[in-house]
Design an enzyme around this catalytic site. Sequence first.
Site, PDB file in Angstrom:
ATOM      1  CB  CYS A 113      27.556 -48.888 -27.951  1.00  0.00           C
ATOM      2  SG  CYS A 113      29.544 -48.652 -28.198  1.00  0.00           S
ATOM      3  CG  HIS A 254      26.912 -47.926 -23.847  1.00  0.00           C
ATOM      4  ND1 HIS A 254      27.924 -48.721 -23.798  1.00  0.00           N
ATOM      5  CD2 HIS A 254      27.648 -46.804 -24.849  1.00  0.00           C
ATOM      6  CE1 HIS A 254      29.098 -48.403 -24.501  1.00  0.00           C
ATOM      7  NE2 HIS A 254      28.677 -47.408 -25.060  1.00  0.00           N
ATOM      8  CG  ASN A 284      32.533 -48.278 -24.846  1.00  0.00           C
ATOM      9  OD1 ASN A 284      31.901 -49.334 -24.930  1.00  0.00           O
ATOM     10  ND2 ASN A 284      32.644 -47.368 -25.606  1.00  0.00           N
TER      11      ASN A 284
END
Length: 327
Positions: A113, A254, A284
């Site tokens: 991520c 993020h 996500n």
Amino acid sequence: MRQVQIIGTGSYVPSKVLTNDDLAARMNTSDAWIFERTGIRTRHIAAPEEATSDLALAASLQALRMAKLEAGELEMVLVATVTPDMQTPACAVHLAHKLGAKKAFAFDIGAACAGSLFAMSVASQYIATGAVKNVLVVGAELLSRITNWEDRGSSILFGDGAGAMVLAPAEEPGRGLLALQLYSDGSAADILCIPGGGSRTPLTPESLAAQHHKVSMRGREVYKFAVTALVHAIERIVREHNLSLSEIQHVIAHQANVRILEAILERIGIPFEKAHINISRYGNTSSASVPLTLDEANRAGKLKREDLILVMAIGAGMSWGAGLIRW
């Protein structure tokens, strides 16, 4: 050393939308339960014929148009992803070929991520030293292909998407990427990982049946680690560059879980309203999250000249980082 700026952004998500109600129809959950714990309402899922490089291509074309740059002018292509088209060659190679970026060399960055921040850091060093004139940086993921849909705790989180940025030398001093600080801690690798498919645990019928090729996550431990690590990273980068948290106009983060963002911003004293939030629509999207969110804010006209932007991300590894951009 040359200053580096972002001259073009782009993003793409697949057309298929998976709602919380869709998930509730296949497992013991509900829209209210998911939203309360994550802030997610929907996520986008790639079509069977779509690969990660296809999502990356769509986002990249947008970024190149904004940058007024032809693909043939690109000198370097970086793709941050944990879901490449195939194990080798790199997704970036496939993307460069589809773009027609014949002059560019290309490779992938694997920092989960946090991948887009790691890729930005690598790209900025190449530009700052004069090794290249421009770099296409893409975060792209098909997380739906590595999601364990039998695990209620993690399957509700992930979506597919891509975000792209074109980096080039800054035209004015003091603008562009001011700083990026990156961190990794392998001692926490097991709290968020894909345990199977590598040299330690090759894919076998037994490991496939056990879903070892899918994401494994201990959510509570990830939450605690993420909040502590990112608060430290943000406070350090602001302090070391003689800036104040009150000077930050925008937060591009993020988005793994809106509760993580709320906890971080509360601890450092930045109003939540300064954060650009789209997790309710996309879930996500791992390495795509930061560039996708940046592109949305950019195209909406929310980023004004001279605005100070805080970027941050954390992912498996554990790997994380924070950065400051003067728009």
